[in-house]
Motif scaffolding. Structure first.
Motif, PDB file in Angstrom:
ATOM      1  N   ARG A  12      24.849  73.492  44.960  1.00  0.00           N
ATOM      2  CA  ARG A  12      25.589  72.395  45.601  1.00  0.00           C
ATOM      3  C   ARG A  12      24.789  71.762  46.743  1.00  0.00           C
ATOM      4  O   ARG A  12      25.301  70.905  47.444  1.00  0.00           O
ATOM      5  CB  ARG A  12      26.936  72.907  46.097  1.00  0.00           C
ATOM      6  CG  ARG A  12      27.858  73.320  44.956  1.00  0.00           C
ATOM      7  CD  ARG A  12      29.275  73.594  45.405  1.00  0.00           C
ATOM      8  NE  ARG A  12      29.413  74.574  46.455  1.00  0.00           N
ATOM      9  CZ  ARG A  12      29.697  75.862  46.278  1.00  0.00           C
ATOM     10  NH1 ARG A  12      29.859  76.328  45.060  1.00  0.00           N
ATOM     11  NH2 ARG A  12      29.839  76.670  47.296  1.00  0.00           N
ATOM     12  N   THR A  13      23.560  72.204  46.946  1.00  0.00           N
ATOM     13  CA  THR A  13      22.690  71.613  47.965  1.00  0.00           C
ATOM     14  C   THR A  13      21.689  70.701  47.258  1.00  0.00           C
ATOM     15  O   THR A  13      21.610  70.702  46.036  1.00  0.00           O
ATOM     16  CB  THR A  13      21.919  72.707  48.752  1.00  0.00           C
ATOM     17  OG1 THR A  13      20.969  73.319  47.874  1.00  0.00           O
ATOM     18  CG2 THR A  13      22.856  73.738  49.353  1.00  0.00           C
ATOM     19  N   PRO A  14      20.911  69.946  48.017  1.00  0.00           N
ATOM     20  CA  PRO A  14      19.898  69.097  47.383  1.00  0.00           C
ATOM     21  C   PRO A  14      18.727  69.890  46.788  1.00  0.00           C
ATOM     22  O   PRO A  14      17.822  69.305  46.234  1.00  0.00           O
ATOM     23  CB  PRO A  14      19.394  68.196  48.514  1.00  0.00           C
ATOM     24  CG  PRO A  14      20.278  68.426  49.672  1.00  0.00           C
ATOM     25  CD  PRO A  14      21.027  69.687  49.441  1.00  0.00           C
ATOM     26  N   PHE A  15      18.744  71.212  46.906  1.00  0.00           N
ATOM     27  CA  PHE A  15      17.665  72.043  46.385  1.00  0.00           C
ATOM     28  C   PHE A  15      18.110  72.677  45.080  1.00  0.00           C
ATOM     29  O   PHE A  15      19.224  73.164  44.966  1.00  0.00           O
ATOM     30  CB  PHE A  15      17.287  73.124  47.397  1.00  0.00           C
ATOM     31  CG  PHE A  15      16.750  72.554  48.667  1.00  0.00           C
ATOM     32  CD1 PHE A  15      15.400  72.369  48.833  1.00  0.00           C
ATOM     33  CD2 PHE A  15      17.609  72.182  49.694  1.00  0.00           C
ATOM     34  CE1 PHE A  15      14.896  71.822  50.002  1.00  0.00           C
ATOM     35  CE2 PHE A  15      17.121  71.643  50.866  1.00  0.00           C
ATOM     36  CZ  PHE A  15      15.757  71.457  51.011  1.00  0.00           C
ATOM     37  N   LEU A  16      17.243  72.699  44.099  1.00  0.00           N
ATOM     38  CA  LEU A  16      17.584  73.199  42.774  1.00  0.00           C
ATOM     39  C   LEU A  16      16.890  74.532  42.510  1.00  0.00           C
ATOM     40  O   LEU A  16      15.656  74.594  42.486  1.00  0.00           O
ATOM     41  CB  LEU A  16      17.155  72.178  41.707  1.00  0.00           C
ATOM     42  CG  LEU A  16      17.401  72.565  40.264  1.00  0.00           C
ATOM     43  CD1 LEU A  16      18.907  72.686  40.008  1.00  0.00           C
ATOM     44  CD2 LEU A  16      16.799  71.525  39.343  1.00  0.00           C
TER      45      LEU A  16
END
Length: 135
Positions: A12-16
């Motif tokens: 759910r963060t901009p990091f995958l």
């Protein structure tokens, strides 16, 4: 379970998170500790009580069942450290702690894992002012 909860929260963060960890720029280390700090007695909630109703006067009363239970009071601490893969330089670190009664809905390990990772990673990538206490 805690690693999965942290990974779901990171989604759910901009990091995958990458399926092959050898290709990522960052590495997240998840540490969990649990300690029992006493015992708490559960009170009689509605599910543990016997209800009796009488039709004539509309009388309804609830009688205690006497099924008080003892539950361990568990302190759970989650610490997540994010480092650069190339040199292990720490770029983010956070810690969250909660105290829950075992054998209860809120004390289920999956619920505790989700609550701690959600509270902790809400801050990511901002630095925390200090350890978090999660109710």
């Amino acid at each position: 379970m805690f690693t999965d909860a942290v990974q779901r929260t990171f989604l759910r963060t901009p990091f995958l998170p990458l399926p092959d960890p050898n290709h990522s720029l960052y590495v997240a280390k998840v540490e969990v500790s649990q300690t029992q700090r006493g015992v708490v007695r559960s009170g009689n909630d509605r599910s543990d009580q016997l209800s009796v109703a009488a039709g004539l006067g509309g009388l309804s009363l609830t009688l205690p069942s006497g099924k008080d239970q003892l539950h361990g009071l568990i302190v759970t601490r989650l610490e997540v450290t994010v480092t650069l893969r190339r040199d292990n330089h720490v770029v983010w670190k956070g810690q969250a702690t909660t105290v829950r009664a075992s054998g209860t809905q809120t004390g289920e390990p999956s619920v505790v894992a989700a609550a701690l990772s959600d509270a902790l990673l809400t801050w990511f990538p901002r630095q925390l002012p200090g350890p978090l206490s999660v109710p």
